[in-house]
Design a protein around this motif. Structure first.
Motif, PDB file in Angstrom:
ATOM      1  N   GLU A 144      12.768  20.049 -24.340  1.00 13.11           N
ATOM      2  CA  GLU A 144      13.702  19.096 -24.952  1.00 13.11           C
ATOM      3  C   GLU A 144      15.015  19.054 -24.185  1.00 13.11           C
ATOM      4  O   GLU A 144      15.595  17.984 -23.955  1.00 13.11           O
ATOM      5  N   SER A 145      15.482  20.223 -23.773  1.00 17.12           N
ATOM      6  CA  SER A 145      16.728  20.280 -23.009  1.00 17.12           C
ATOM      7  C   SER A 145      16.570  19.587 -21.662  1.00 17.12           C
ATOM      8  O   SER A 145      17.437  18.797 -21.248  1.00 17.12           O
ATOM      9  N   LEU A 146      15.471  19.822 -20.974  1.00 18.78           N
ATOM     10  CA  LEU A 146      15.239  19.200 -19.668  1.00 18.78           C
ATOM     11  C   LEU A 146      15.113  17.686 -19.785  1.00 18.78           C
ATOM     12  O   LEU A 146      15.605  16.943 -18.929  1.00 18.78           O
ATOM     13  N   GLU A 147      14.471  17.230 -20.843  1.00 16.68           N
ATOM     14  CA  GLU A 147      14.334  15.787 -21.035  1.00 16.68           C
ATOM     15  C   GLU A 147      15.704  15.153 -21.270  1.00 16.68           C
ATOM     16  O   GLU A 147      16.002  14.074 -20.745  1.00 16.68           O
ATOM     17  N   ASN A 148      16.546  15.828 -22.036  1.00 17.52           N
ATOM     18  CA  ASN A 148      17.891  15.317 -22.252  1.00 17.52           C
ATOM     19  C   ASN A 148      18.671  15.248 -20.944  1.00 17.52           C
ATOM     20  O   ASN A 148      19.393  14.272 -20.676  1.00 17.52           O
ATOM     21  N   LEU A 149      18.534  16.275 -20.130  1.00 19.47           N
ATOM     22  CA  LEU A 149      19.247  16.305 -18.852  1.00 19.47           C
ATOM     23  C   LEU A 149      18.758  15.205 -17.920  1.00 19.47           C
ATOM     24  O   LEU A 149      19.556  14.559 -17.223  1.00 19.47           O
ATOM     25  N   ARG A 150      17.452  14.972 -17.906  1.00 21.24           N
ATOM     26  CA  ARG A 150      16.910  13.887 -17.072  1.00 21.24           C
ATOM     27  C   ARG A 150      17.495  12.549 -17.513  1.00 21.24           C
ATOM     28  O   ARG A 150      17.892  11.724 -16.691  1.00 21.24           O
ATOM     29  N   THR A 151      17.533  12.344 -18.820  1.00 18.85           N
ATOM     30  CA  THR A 151      18.056  11.092 -19.355  1.00 18.85           C
ATOM     31  C   THR A 151      19.516  10.888 -18.960  1.00 18.85           C
ATOM     32  O   THR A 151      19.958   9.755 -18.740  1.00 18.85           O
ATOM     33  N   GLU A 152      20.247  11.992 -18.839  1.00 19.25           N
ATOM     34  CA  GLU A 152      21.663  11.911 -18.486  1.00 19.25           C
ATOM     35  C   GLU A 152      21.895  11.831 -16.979  1.00 19.25           C
ATOM     36  O   GLU A 152      23.039  11.779 -16.536  1.00 19.25           O
ATOM     37  N   GLY A 153      20.813  11.855 -16.213  1.00 18.66           N
ATOM     38  CA  GLY A 153      20.955  11.684 -14.773  1.00 18.66           C
ATOM     39  C   GLY A 153      20.867  12.926 -13.928  1.00 18.66           C
ATOM     40  O   GLY A 153      21.127  12.873 -12.714  1.00 18.66           O
ATOM     41  N   ALA A 154      20.501  14.045 -14.515  1.00 15.16           N
ATOM     42  CA  ALA A 154      20.350  15.263 -13.716  1.00 15.16           C
ATOM     43  C   ALA A 154      19.104  15.157 -12.846  1.00 15.16           C
ATOM     44  O   ALA A 154      18.022  14.863 -13.344  1.00 15.16           O
ATOM     45  N   HIS A 155      19.258  15.370 -11.558  1.00 15.52           N
ATOM     46  CA  HIS A 155      18.084  15.363 -10.682  1.00 15.52           C
ATOM     47  C   HIS A 155      17.740  16.770 -10.187  1.00 15.52           C
ATOM     48  O   HIS A 155      16.697  16.978  -9.564  1.00 15.52           O
ATOM     49  N   THR A 156      18.614  17.728 -10.477  1.00 17.64           N
ATOM     50  CA  THR A 156      18.356  19.119 -10.109  1.00 17.64           C
ATOM     51  C   THR A 156      18.821  20.021 -11.251  1.00 17.64           C
ATOM     52  O   THR A 156      19.942  19.873 -11.732  1.00 17.64           O
ATOM     53  N   VAL A 157      17.960  20.939 -11.671  1.00 21.20           N
ATOM     54  CA  VAL A 157      18.315  21.906 -12.703  1.00 21.20           C
ATOM     55  C   VAL A 157      18.052  23.295 -12.129  1.00 21.20           C
ATOM     56  O   VAL A 157      16.978  23.542 -11.557  1.00 21.20           O
ATOM     57  N   LEU A 158      19.026  24.184 -12.257  1.00 19.96           N
ATOM     58  CA  LEU A 158      18.916  25.513 -11.676  1.00 19.96           C
ATOM     59  C   LEU A 158      19.071  26.603 -12.735  1.00 19.96           C
ATOM     60  O   LEU A 158      19.635  26.376 -13.799  1.00 19.96           O
ATOM     61  N   LEU A 159      18.598  27.782 -12.379  1.00 20.26           N
ATOM     62  CA  LEU A 159      18.747  28.929 -13.261  1.00 20.26           C
ATOM     63  C   LEU A 159      18.491  30.201 -12.458  1.00 20.26           C
ATOM     64  O   LEU A 159      17.873  30.167 -11.401  1.00 20.26           O
ATOM     65  N   TRP A 160      18.983  31.315 -12.995  1.00 23.02           N
ATOM     66  CA  TRP A 160      18.742  32.623 -12.389  1.00 23.02           C
ATOM     67  C   TRP A 160      17.781  33.390 -13.279  1.00 23.02           C
ATOM     68  O   TRP A 160      17.860  33.308 -14.502  1.00 23.02           O
ATOM     69  N   VAL A 161      16.890  34.135 -12.662  1.00 22.04           N
ATOM     70  CA  VAL A 161      15.934  34.916 -13.445  1.00 22.04           C
ATOM     71  C   VAL A 161      15.830  36.316 -12.857  1.00 22.04           C
ATOM     72  O   VAL A 161      15.919  36.511 -11.647  1.00 22.04           O
ATOM     73  N   GLU A 162      15.667  37.274 -13.730  1.00 21.90           N
ATOM     74  CA  GLU A 162      15.505  38.660 -13.304  1.00 21.90           C
ATOM     75  C   GLU A 162      14.129  38.820 -12.671  1.00 21.90           C
ATOM     76  O   GLU A 162      13.118  38.393 -13.253  1.00 21.90           O
ATOM     77  N   PRO A 163      14.031  39.400 -11.474  1.00 21.52           N
ATOM     78  CA  PRO A 163      12.741  39.529 -10.781  1.00 21.52           C
ATOM     79  C   PRO A 163      11.650  40.200 -11.599  1.00 21.52           C
ATOM     80  O   PRO A 163      10.472  39.855 -11.467  1.00 21.52           O
ATOM     81  N   THR A 164      12.014  41.139 -12.455  1.00 24.51           N
ATOM     82  CA  THR A 164      11.012  41.869 -13.240  1.00 24.51           C
ATOM     83  C   THR A 164      10.623  41.161 -14.531  1.00 24.51           C
ATOM     84  O   THR A 164       9.719  41.614 -15.236  1.00 24.51           O
ATOM     85  N   ASN A 165      11.289  40.054 -14.839  1.00 24.64           N
ATOM     86  CA  ASN A 165      10.976  39.338 -16.078  1.00 24.64           C
ATOM     87  C   ASN A 165       9.831  38.357 -15.819  1.00 24.64           C
ATOM     88  O   ASN A 165      10.026  37.157 -15.664  1.00 24.64           O
TER      89      ASN A 165
END
Length: 204
Positions: A144-165
């Protein structure tokens, strides 16, 4: 899972100018500060809902603050967001902070993203209460969050993740996020806190 650390000085540029970053570890409690903390703990593969919970997903409102603070502290035992920081996120990014409430009206999950800035957004924090995990709720909130961001014009979404997760990584992978070729970045969130950058390219 949190994708961005709680210290403002270490937030990415998009967060420092009005965005934040945490991801509640899917099942581990610390994978998304930047999708470092995420609730996928115990899930695997696409994390599809085993038993879809009866929840209502909506935007946060100011009156949610006490319950949201309680939820964040429950999910991120070792790294809860300071009250002042969470309060500012609620004030500034209510349109990008989705919460899920259970049948009793208690918040049981949330995801915080940054508004698109020059086409880029960050997933700041994703958290799901332990009793509501393994039901696909993290995936539902992310979609739902990604769909909202796409609608608002986001073409790139980033995040950090712990390698062991691994559960969180599997969730993000199922959503189309791709890990950076650099691999884990040593001490990115502080001594011993390695992180992997994951990126999703969307079609607005």
């Amino acid at each position: 899972m949190r994708s961005v650390p709680c210290s403002p000085s270490s937030w990415p540029a998009s967060v420092q100018g009005g965005t934040g970053g945490r991801t509640a570890g899917i099942g581990t409690g610390h994978v998304i500060r930047g999708l470092e903390r995420s609730e996928a703990s115990g899930n695997s593969g696409s994390m599809s809902a085993l038993h879809p919970p009866s929840v209502r997903v909506r935007n946060v409102v100011g009156q949610d603050m006490p319950d949201l603070l309680r939820l964040d502290r429950e999910v991120f035992l070792d790294d809860p967001m300071p009250h002042s920081i969470l309060r500012q996120f609620v004030d500034m990014f209510a349109d990008h902070l989705l919460v899920a409430e259970d049948e009793d009206g208690r918040l049981c999950a949330y995801v915080l993203a940054t508004p698109p800035h020059r086409g880029r957004s960050w997933i700041v924090s994703l958290g799901v209460a332990s009793a509501m995990r393994r039901r696909g709720l993290a995936e539902q909130l992310m979609r739902e969050s990604l769909e909202n961001l796409r609608t608002e014009g986001a073409h790139t979404v980033l995040l950090w993740v712990e390698p062991t997760n691994k559960p969180a990584t599997a969730l993000y992978d199922s959503l189309g996020f791709v890990p950076d070729r650099e691999g884990p970045r040593p001490d990115h969130f502080g001594p011993g806190a390695d992180r992997i950058l994951m990126t999703l390219h969307t079609t607005p």
